[in-house]
Each structure stands twice: as C-alpha cells, then as structure tokens.
Design an enzyme around this catalytic site. Sequence first.
Site, PDB file in Angstrom:
ATOM      1  N   HIS A  94     -51.343   2.863-122.764  1.00 28.88           N
ATOM      2  CA  HIS A  94     -50.250   2.821-121.785  1.00 28.88           C
ATOM      3  C   HIS A  94     -48.931   2.758-122.558  1.00 28.88           C
ATOM      4  O   HIS A  94     -48.850   2.133-123.617  1.00 28.88           O
ATOM      5  CB  HIS A  94     -50.408   1.604-120.871  1.00 28.88           C
ATOM      6  CG  HIS A  94     -49.472   1.649-119.698  1.00 28.88           C
ATOM      7  ND1 HIS A  94     -48.149   1.306-119.822  1.00 28.88           N
ATOM      8  CD2 HIS A  94     -49.653   2.047-118.424  1.00 28.88           C
ATOM      9  CE1 HIS A  94     -47.553   1.484-118.646  1.00 28.88           C
ATOM     10  NE2 HIS A  94     -48.448   1.930-117.784  1.00 28.88           N
ATOM     11  N   GLU A  96     -46.428   1.057-122.220  1.00 29.40           N
ATOM     12  CA  GLU A  96     -45.960  -0.305-122.514  1.00 29.40           C
ATOM     13  C   GLU A  96     -46.682  -0.878-123.733  1.00 29.40           C
ATOM     14  O   GLU A  96     -46.122  -1.705-124.462  1.00 29.40           O
ATOM     15  CB  GLU A  96     -46.133  -1.188-121.263  1.00 29.40           C
ATOM     16  CG  GLU A  96     -45.100  -0.809-120.196  1.00 29.40           C
ATOM     17  CD  GLU A  96     -45.535  -1.015-118.766  1.00 29.40           C
ATOM     18  OE1 GLU A  96     -46.505  -1.751-118.512  1.00 29.40           O
ATOM     19  OE2 GLU A  96     -44.894  -0.420-117.867  1.00 29.40           O
TER      20      GLU A  96
HETATM   21  P1  13P Z   1     -44.811   2.223-111.579  1.00 29.14           P
HETATM   22  O1  13P Z   1     -45.690   2.841-110.520  1.00 29.14           O
HETATM   23  O2  13P Z   1     -44.434   0.805-111.272  1.00 29.14           O
HETATM   24  O3  13P Z   1     -43.670   3.104-111.950  1.00 29.14           O
HETATM   25  O4  13P Z   1     -45.733   2.107-112.901  1.00 29.14           O
HETATM   26  C1  13P Z   1     -46.433   3.221-113.309  1.00 29.14           C
HETATM   27  C2  13P Z   1     -47.364   2.800-114.372  1.00 29.14           C
HETATM   28  O5  13P Z   1     -46.964   2.476-115.471  1.00 29.14           O
HETATM   29  C3  13P Z   1     -48.794   2.758-114.054  1.00 29.14           C
HETATM   30  O6  13P Z   1     -49.566   2.579-115.200  1.00 29.14           O
END
Ligand code: 13P
Length: 247
Positions: A94, A96
């Site tokens: 991901h 992040e």
């Molecule tokens: P959002 O739907 O909050 O933009 O996040 C997307 C996401 O990172 C799903 O893994």
Amino acid sequence: MKKKLIAGNWKMNGSSASNEALLQALLAGSANWQCQVAVCVPAPYLAQVQRLVAGSGIELGAQDVSQHGAGAFTGEVSADMLKDFGTRYCLVGHSERRQYHGETDAVVVAKAQRALAAGITPVVCVGETLAEREAGRTEEVVKRQLAAAIHTIGHCISEIVVAYEPVWAIGTGKTASPEEAQQVHAVLRAQLRAATEHADRVHILYGGSMNAANAAQLLAQADIDGGLVGGASLKAIDFLSIIAAAH
Ligand code: 13P
C-alpha cells in the site's frame, strides 16, 4: 464473467465496539450482493472479525504481512499467523507502507510471496504520486511496480489481485476520472496478458476516494474489476452503496 471484488481497507481505524456495529450493519444489508466483499482490518482485530463474518458473504483481509517467515522480528505478523485466523486477502505495498515505512518493490514482492505460500491472496498495490503523474511518468511507475511482482512470482501471477491506487487520490477526495483510471488499468491488464494466459481472471481494483457517488461509473469501466475503499468503507451506508454498484 468474474464477479467484482469490493474490499474495504479500514487502515488504522476501529475498536471492538465500532467494528461490531459496522459489521452488523453490513451483514444486515448483505442479502442480495452480486459481488465479492472483503474487509482488510488491523491485525489485532483479525480474531474478532473472523468470528463476526464467519459463514457470511464477507471475507477477511489483512493490511500487511512480514516479508519473513518467523523468528526474531519484533512487532511483525507472519503470513502463517494471518492464515491461522482465516485471512483470505492481504494488502501488500500500500502506498502508505511504501511512503511511511520505506517499502521497496523488492520488499513488497517478498511479502506477496509469503502471502501466496501461506494460501493468502496478496493484493499488490501500485500507483503514482502527483509529481510522477505531472511528469508524465504514471505508466512507467505502475509498470515497474507490477513488473517486480511478475518477475518474482512468475506464472502464479494470476493468483494475485492488483490494486491501482493513484497516491494523489488517496484520502484527498480527488478521484481519478473513470477514463483516467481505465487507461492505467488497461496498461496493467496488457502487462498481465504478456505474463500469463489467465490475465483476465485477475481482479484489478481501483482505489482512491471511491465513494457512493462515483463508484458506479468507475466500476463500469472495462478493466476495473472492483474497488479498494478506504474512508467510505468505515460507514456502512456508504460501503453498502458501493457494493450495490458492483454487479
Ligand atoms: P480512500 O478511499 O480513503 O481515498 O483510501 C483509498 C485507499 O488507500 C484504500 O487502500
């Protein structure tokens, strides 16, 4: 035709009480689902969610997995541990994790391999940053990220799920337009086709501010096989609307 897959990514949100309320509300609305549904939950809640979704149409997912098998890796969670709780999917790479934890393509692919070896489907996340998009590098970036997985996983590449999440669209309220998203999904599909004859079996999910209002149009695109939903997966009514748009 394969069913679409709608996966919620709860990220670092939830509590025993709120998880239970959310899942009860989802299960109450689950009678006529036409798609596959999963929730990717924080590791401490795997056991709770496993119990709550048992026998239902909701499958269990995790958000990360260790690249190592077992041993002296304090704080890490292994693929076998995830499997022990009935985990069906695991996000890897991901943005992040790539951004805040320095995960490289090599680490992401090692994680995907651990998941596969444990019988868990890795959801390999790819996506470009705003700077990369503005520099016209979107295709190059997502192709590099997927190529790393193809190179290592080989012909088993049809066993993964791919999630295209443009970093600039995550949590920002900015969504890629259906056409922009489809363009990238088509590139990813072509890359999978070059690697496996089973490329059409692979779910390629779109993620990034998917919500009740924009889901239907995104999901109508030829190569968008579902969604990876962050914020909107935390509200039952919104997540149910997205699920309803997936048929
Ligand atoms: P959002 O739907 O909050 O933009 O996040 C997307 C996401 O990172 C799903 O893994």
